[in-house]
Design a protein around this motif. Structure first.
Motif, PDB file in Angstrom:
ATOM      1  N   ARG B 266       0.848  -1.200   0.000  1.00  0.00           N
ATOM      2  CA  ARG B 266       0.000   0.000   0.000  1.00  0.00           C
ATOM      3  C   ARG B 266       0.880   1.244   0.000  1.00  0.00           C
ATOM      4  N   GLU B 269       0.537   7.145   1.174  1.00  0.00           N
ATOM      5  CA  GLU B 269      -0.483   8.196   1.185  1.00  0.00           C
ATOM      6  C   GLU B 269      -1.898   7.629   0.997  1.00  0.00           C
ATOM      7  N   THR B 271      -5.233   5.385   1.840  1.00  0.00           N
ATOM      8  CA  THR B 271      -5.888   4.823   3.034  1.00  0.00           C
ATOM      9  C   THR B 271      -6.129   3.325   2.802  1.00  0.00           C
ATOM     10  N   PRO B 272      -6.219   2.526   3.872  1.00  0.00           N
ATOM     11  CA  PRO B 272      -6.459   1.088   3.688  1.00  0.00           C
ATOM     12  C   PRO B 272      -7.733   0.803   2.891  1.00  0.00           C
ATOM     13  N   ALA B 273      -8.795   1.618   3.117  1.00  0.00           N
ATOM     14  CA  ALA B 273     -10.061   1.373   2.417  1.00  0.00           C
ATOM     15  C   ALA B 273      -9.876   1.587   0.914  1.00  0.00           C
ATOM     16  N   GLU B 274      -9.158   2.625   0.560  1.00  0.00           N
ATOM     17  CA  GLU B 274      -8.901   2.929  -0.850  1.00  0.00           C
ATOM     18  C   GLU B 274      -8.079   1.797  -1.484  1.00  0.00           C
TER      19      GLU B 274
END
Lengths: 384, 428
Positions: B266, B269, B271-274
């Motif tokens: 990941r 910059e 987010t984990p959800a993105e």
């Protein structure tokens, strides 16, 4: 009456001979009782759900599944959590309740994807009566936690995950066909946390259809409940009548005796270890009281009487330890709760621990005390 | 000499007492050692997870395609979701047919990813070909040498042995690698089991750079591999992990599509959800003729290890009690020992011993109880480990146990010395 007076004077001499050692002996005995209790908690708390009756309760109304060929009983109906908990309070003890996480669907201005965030679901405090570990453990790093009122009724608030880059006061929008729901971020934690009242207010499954006519959803995953024992047909019928979505898994044949086969030797090892620790202390205290013992004998006390009295004094130390252990039980419960041990020690466990420990200690000190009592002034100046 | 005689007489005067107290110390130290050793692995796992948090930063996917999986092709697929710069090969096991294995069952023959026929049984050592050595981006370490793709190795393929492989540096694996006699020589070894524990690698794996395999002519570069054509009439079985097997109903050679696993990291910059949404988008859609599947469980995280070590976690209160009882027991027994020595010390003092000598005798008297008991307990733990094959002792557990016992002994000696110096009258 005379014996009581003799016992009192002997006890006083024991304690006075070394207050430090008496305190250490009592403290060790307190922890010996606790070690036995902790062994019970460790082995009698479930760590293998296959061994226990296992009931999965699915809350979302839309959930459906088919009968499994491997011996599962299945029944699917509509439900809500309040109804579930009113029924569960009359059911056998719950030893594990895994609250299903929520998937919250939202979008972000700088993303072309539909995003879903996993969130812990926070149950109202009253549900803790049914299962004390029902709520997840989380630490709020910034902002504040939910107030009691917010946990009870949905005030459109949420705790955000620190990885989501959200700030306190920002709005988190959950997508829904019936109109988007705006939630205000009140705190930052490791994970998202949302109160159960959110689902009670808006429904357990919220749908959103995008421009490509593809359906996305916000939902709460199923809860899984494990009971202490298998449910009877009557209990299952009661759950069924309460219109619950049930997915009951039949437990494996479990030999509960195997738990005790492990518990008893471990408890004995602990008791022996502790008895070894306190052995020299009790004998030292007895040796320090040898003049008192010899005076008792000179005044006409029989060997057996003095021996019984010294054993009783030793037992008094253990009894004092038991009383302290029971008084400090809330501390032990706090400790076991920290490790999410679901077995709650009861008074009978303390009594069992006391019996175990006192038998081992009395058996250990008996020969030493007998030799001190029979020849109280032998080897004066030499210890043990 | 006189001092040694005094110490000897001091210890010999209360043999039974010393044996009993020593036995209690030995039992305490053994239980303490065992309980620390039992918790150690759990704490090591948890601290690794806390330190790295791979479950938050990495996803594992498989890409299956009828086109060879060249870097450009894979990057093109990942570029669709903006993750092309975050790709690394995941540890995928590939079989090594050992020299002794024979070709017996023709029905088990199928073409491998590189188009060559696999002609042996599954051997018990697997080869993993990486594009980037794992210790460069995963928290693990290699002892020995890391195979260098630019170096010319004479007649052997250098490999790194997995921690659990049982191979050591210098070991050789002679193989009939798809028709070519090949020697794999272990030049390095992973010094911990992070790859196996957290990244689902096989313990009995050897690792080498794919470039070395290409140079040695043992593998075809993806660029040189043919584009395959789908054979829809063949039965495909898709495993839970995303692997694809094509069942061979006759002796005809079957072709399976190119399949490779990747770690996608990941970007900081994002987010984990993105990140999750992008991976989900990849796995839901067929992009450029390739099918991407998520590999579950990708990386073992906190929940996995909490479930695995649930019994250890539940034993913590028990271990805490052992620790408290042990500490109190040692303190109490040292008090008994020192108190019961007072009369002996008084005799020594009357015979002309100086306070300095009394202090020394006090210190030795206390230490003589704990230190031999500590040594015996460590030996017993070693024996338990050897006899029962149970990790009853580790470096950390022995260090902690020693530190605890030494600290208590030193504190007790200190307290006793202060009382001897301050209150000399007690001795006379």
């Amino acid at each position: 009456m005379k014996c009581l007076r003799l016992y009192k004077s002997l006890l006083f001499t024991f304690v006075k001979s070394s207050i430090r050692l008496s305190a250490v002996a009592v403290l060790i005995s307190v922890f010996a009782v606790y070690s036995v209790i902790c062994t019970f908690c460790c082995f009698l708390s479930t760590f293998s759900e296959m061994n226990k009756a296992n009931l999965n309760i699915y809350l979302p109304e839309y959930y459906s599944c088919e009968k499994d060929s491997s011996g599962f009983v299945l029944s699917v109906k509509n439900t809500n959590v309040k109804e579930l908990f009113s029924v569960l309070s009359d059911m056998p003890e719950i030893i594990d309740y895994k609250a299903g996480v929520a998937n919250l669907l939202h979008t972000s201005s700088d993303s072309r994807f539909f995003l879903s965030e996993y969130a812990y679901v926070l149950y109202p405090d009253e549900y803790k009566d049914v299962y004390r570990y029902i709520n997840p453990e989380y630490t709020v790093y910034e902002g504040r936690d939910f107030s009691e009122d917010e946990a009870q009724t949905c005030n459109n608030t949420i705790i955000a995950s620190k990885l989501s880059n959200m700030k306190i006061g920002e709005t988190f929008t959950v997508l829904c066909d019936k109109g988007n729901i705006d939630l205000t971020v009140i705190g930052i934690s490791d994970e998202f946390v949302i109160p159960l009242s959110f689902f009670e207010k808006y429904g357990y499954a919220l749908y959103y259809t995008d421009n490509n006519r593809k359906q996305h959803e916000t939902n709460k995953n199923c809860d899984e409940i494990i009971f202490e024992r298998n449910l009877t047909d009557e209990e299952l019928a009661r759950l069924d009548a309460a219109s619950l979505n049930l997915y009951v898994k039949l437990p494996d044949e479990n030999d509960y005796a195997s738990d005790y086969v492990l518990i008893i030797p471990i408890c004995i090892v602990f008791c022996i270890m502790t008895a070894l620790q306190v052995y020299s202390m009790f004998l030292y205290l007895a040796k320090k009281s040898q003049y008192h013992i010899s005076i008792m004998k000179i005044t006409g006390c029989k060997n057996s009487t003095v021996l019984v009295l010294t054993l009783l004094v030793t037992l008094t130390y253990i009894l004092a330890a038991l009383v302290i252990a029971i008084l400090c039980m809330p501390l032990l419960t706090e400790l076991t709760m920290k490790f999410r041990l679901n077995y709650v020690p009861c008074l009978s466990d303390f009594v069992i621990a006391f019996v175990f420990y006192s038998v081992v200690v009395l058996a250990a000190v008996f020969p030493g005390l007998r030799s001190i009592v029979s020849k109280p002034l032998a080897k004066v100046g030499e210890i043990l | 000499m006189k001092l040694i005689f005094l110490i000897k007489s001091l210890l010999a005067s209360r043999k039974r007492f010393i044996v009993l107290i020593s036995a209690s110390f030995v039992l305490t130290a053994v239980l303490l050692n065992v309980s620390i050793a039992m918790c150690e692995e759990y704490y090591a796992r948890m601290s690794y997870i806390e330190r790295n948090r791979y479950t938050d930063t990495m996803e594992r996917i498989y890409i299956k395609s009828y086109s060879p999986l060249t870097d450009e092709y894979v990057d093109k697929i990942l570029a669709d979701v903006g993750l092309e710069k975050n790709r690394r090969n995941s540890p995928e096991p590939g079989d090594i047919p050992l020299e002794s294995s024979s070709f017996e069952d023709k029905k088990s023959a199928y073409k491998f990813m590189d188009g060559m026929v696999y002609d042996g049984y599954f051997s018990n050592i697997y080869l993993c070909k990486y594009s980037e050595e794992y210790s460069s981006f995963i928290d693990t370490a290699v002892s020995g040498e890391i195979p260098d793709k630019d170096k010319n190795y004479d007649g052997y393929i250098p490999v790194i042995a997995g921690y659990g492989s049982g191979l050591n540096i210098g070991s050789e694996i002679k193989s009939n690698y798809y028709g070519t006699k090949t020697v794999f020589k272990v030049v390095g070894k992973y010094s911990d089991d992070s790859l196996e524990a957290y990244f689902s690698a096989q313990p009995n794996m050897i690792y080498t750079d794919e470039e070395i395999m290409y140079k040695a002519g043992l593998e075809l570069r993806p660029e040189d591999q043919p584009v395959l054509t789908p054979s829809p009439e063949k039965e495909q079985i898709v495993g839970e992990d995303g692997s694809i097997t094509i069942i061979s109903s006759d002796e005809e050679e079957e072709v399976i599509p190119y399949l490779k696993g990747y770690y996608i990291s990941r970007p900081e910059e994002m987010t984990p959800a993105e990140f999750r949404a992008r991976i989900e988008y990849l796995t839901e859609n067929e992009i450029y003729g390739a099918l991407v599947r998520a590999n579950n469980p990708p990386i073992k995280g906190r929940v996995y290890f909490e479930n695995l070590y649930i019994f250890t976690i539940m034993s913590f209160p028990m271990f805490l009690m052992i620790f408290i009882i042990g500490t109190l027991g040692v303190v109490g027994n040292l008090i008994v020992n020192a108190d019961s020595n007072i009369s002996n010390m008084a005799v020594f003092r009357l015979c002309g011993a100086k306070v300095k000598t009394i202090c020394l005798l006090t210190a030795v008297g206390e230490a003589a109880l704990t230190l031999p008991a500590l040594a015996v307990s460590l030996l017993i733990c070693l024996l338990i480990g050897l006899v029962f094959g149970f990790a009853a002792i580790s470096v950390l557990s022995s260090v902690i146990t020693t530190a605890v016992v030494l600290t208590i002994t030193l504190v007790m000696i200190g307290v006793r010395l202060v009382s001897v110096i301050k209150d000399r009258r007690k001795l006379i």
